[in-house]
Write an enzyme that holds these catalytic residues in place. Structure first.
Site, PDB file in Angstrom:
ATOM      1  N   CYS A  54       0.815  -1.216   0.000  1.00  0.00           N
ATOM      2  CA  CYS A  54       0.000   0.000   0.000  1.00  0.00           C
ATOM      3  C   CYS A  54       0.848   1.265   0.000  1.00  0.00           C
ATOM      4  O   CYS A  54       0.519   2.250  -0.674  1.00  0.00           O
ATOM      5  CB  CYS A  54      -0.972  -0.003   1.173  1.00  0.00           C
ATOM      6  SG  CYS A  54      -0.291  -0.570   2.721  1.00  0.00           S
ATOM      7  N   HIS A  81      -2.538   6.312   4.568  1.00  0.00           N
ATOM      8  CA  HIS A  81      -1.092   6.422   4.758  1.00  0.00           C
ATOM      9  C   HIS A  81      -0.628   7.779   4.230  1.00  0.00           C
ATOM     10  O   HIS A  81      -1.115   8.259   3.196  1.00  0.00           O
ATOM     11  CB  HIS A  81      -0.344   5.336   3.980  1.00  0.00           C
ATOM     12  CG  HIS A  81      -0.516   3.955   4.525  1.00  0.00           C
ATOM     13  ND1 HIS A  81      -1.130   3.681   5.725  1.00  0.00           N
ATOM     14  CD2 HIS A  81      -0.119   2.753   4.005  1.00  0.00           C
ATOM     15  CE1 HIS A  81      -1.116   2.364   5.933  1.00  0.00           C
ATOM     16  NE2 HIS A  81      -0.514   1.787   4.913  1.00  0.00           N
TER      17      HIS A  81
END
Length: 344
Positions: free
Chosen positions: A130, A242
Site C-alpha cells: 500500500c 497512509h
C-alpha cells in the site's frame, strides 16, 4: 454477458472494500462470490445492495470463475493462487507473496498497465504494498518528465494496514488511556495510542525493516530499476490512510512549479497545495477517496534538481482494494480475458 468474480478473504478489511468498490464502479460481473476460510462460512457480507453468504475457499471450484481477487494473506495465497491459476482463473493478489516473482507482473494501472500482459505465465498478477502504490502514482509522471535519480521517503502509516485487529487495538488503547485502564499491546510491539512506532514488519540484517525493503524493490520493479530509494516506515495512531514525506532528486532540471503542473494533469492524483493554514491534504480527508493527494510541493535546496512533497492516500482503497479492481478492469478493457460463461 459479464464475468464471474471470486473475492477471497471477503470478511477482512480489504475484502469488504473490494466488494464495495466492485459494486461502486459497476464492474461487469454477472456473479460475485465471497470466499474465506471454513470458520467464516455463512457470514454475510455486502455487495452493493445485495448480501452475499461467504463460502469455503477449500471446497470452491474455480473452473468457471474468470477473476479471483485474493486478499487473505501470503500463506493462503502461496497455497491457493497457483492452484486457482492452473484452473484458468486469473488471480489478482494483494499479499507480498508474488510481488518479487519475475514471472508475476506487479501492477499499478496508472503507472505500468502495459506490463500486465505477463500474467499468462502463472495467471497471477501482484498488487504492490500500500505504501508503494501511492508513491509510484506520484513518482511516475515526474520520472517521465525529468528522470528520477534518488528518492528519500518517510511514511506515516495507519493501523488499518495491519488489519482489523490493529484498528481494534488502537481503539481499545485510546479508550484505556482516557479512563485510566492498563494499556495492553498485543498486535504492535509497543503502545500505538498517542504514540509512533518506527517499525513495520520484521527487521532485516541491514537494519531496515521488511516494509522498507518492499518499498525499494517494488518501486524498482514497477518504475525503474535504476532509481535509488531509501525509506523509513512508521506506524502512526491513525485508523485509515497512509501519508508520506518524499524528497526526490532528478537527473534533469525540474522545479516544484513544474512538478505541480505535471501532477495536476496526472491520472489518479489530486493536488491540494495552497500554502496557507489547512491548504494541504491529511489522512482524514483522504479516507474513503480514490485519489492520491499531493501537497506541500516545494524545491529542495540541498540538492541540484530536487523537490519535496507530501503524499496521502487511503491505503485500503488505492493501496489495496481499488488498485486490485483497477487491474481487473485493465484485463477486461484490453480484452486480455474472455468470460468463460460467454466462451462456453
Amino acid at each position: 454477458m459479464g464475468y464471474k468474480v471470486a473475492v477471497v478473504g471477503a470478511t477482512g478489511n480489504v475484502g469488504r472494500e473490494i466488494l464495495s468498490i466492485l459494486a461502486e464502479r459497476g464492474f461487469p460481473a454477472d456473479e460475485v462470490v465471497a470466499l474465506a476460510s471454513r470458520r467464516s462460512m455463512g457470514v454475510e457480507v455486502s455487495y452493493g445492495d445485495k448480501t452475499l453468504k461467504v463460502k469455503d475457499l477449500a471446497t470452491y471450484d474455480f473452473s468457471d470463475t474468470d477473476i479471483c481477487l485474493m486478499s487473505a494473506g501470503g500463506a493462503v495465497s502461496k497455497e491457493w493462487s497457483p492452484k486457482i491459476g492452473a484452473q484458468g482463473c486469473v488471480v489478482i493478489d494483494n499479499s507480498s507473496q508474488w510481488r518479487t516473482d519475475p514471472d508475476v507482473p506487479l501492477i499499478v494501472p496508472e503507472v505500468n498497465a502495459d506490463a500486465i500482459v505477463g500474467f499468462t505465465k502463472k495467471n497471477i498478477i501482484a498488487n504492490p504494498n500500500c505504501s508503494t502504490a501511492q508513491l509510484v502514482v506520484a513518482l511516475k509522471p515526474l520520472h517521465d518528465a525529468a528522470t528520477i535519480k534518488r528518492v528519500v521517503v518517510s511514511t506515516y502509516q495507519s493501523v488499518s494496514g495491519a488489519g482489523k485487529d490493529a484498528m481494534d487495538e488502537l481503539f481499545s488503547q485510546t479508550r484505556a488511556v482516557f479512563v485510566s485502564d492498563p494499556v495492553e499491546a498485543k498486535k504492535f510491539p509497543k503502545r500505538i495510542a498517542f504514540n509512533l512506532i518506527p517499525q513495520i514488519d520484521v527487521f532485516m540484517e541491514d537494519g531496515f525493516t521488511k516494509e522498507e525493503w518492499k518499498m525499494v524493490v517494488e518501486t524498482k520493479k514497477i518504475l525503474d530499476p535504476k532509481i535509488k530509494l531509501t525509506a523509513t516506515c512508521v506506524r502512526v495512531p491513525v485508523f485509515i490512510s497512509h501519508s508520506e514525506s518524499v524528497n526526490v532528486e532528478f537527473e534533469k532540471e525540474l522545479s516544484a512549479e513544474d512538478a505541480r503542473k505535471i501532477l495536476r494533469e496526472a491520472p489518479g492524483i489530486l493536488v491540494v497545495d495552497t500554502r496557507e493554514p489547512g491548504g494541504y491534504a491529511t489522512p482524514h480527508e483522504a479516507a474513503g477517496e480514490d485519489a492520491t493527494y499531493i501537497s506541500r510541493l516545494r524545491d529542495d535546496p540541498t540538492v541540484e534538481n530536487g523537490i519535496a512533497f507530501w503524499c496521502v492516500s487511503d491505503n485500503l482503497r488505492k493501496g489495496a482494494a481499488l488498485n486490485a479492481v483497477q487491474i481487473a478492469e485493465v484485463l477486461v478493457n484490453r480484452k486480455l480475458i474472455t468470460a468463460r460463461s460467454k466462451a462456453a
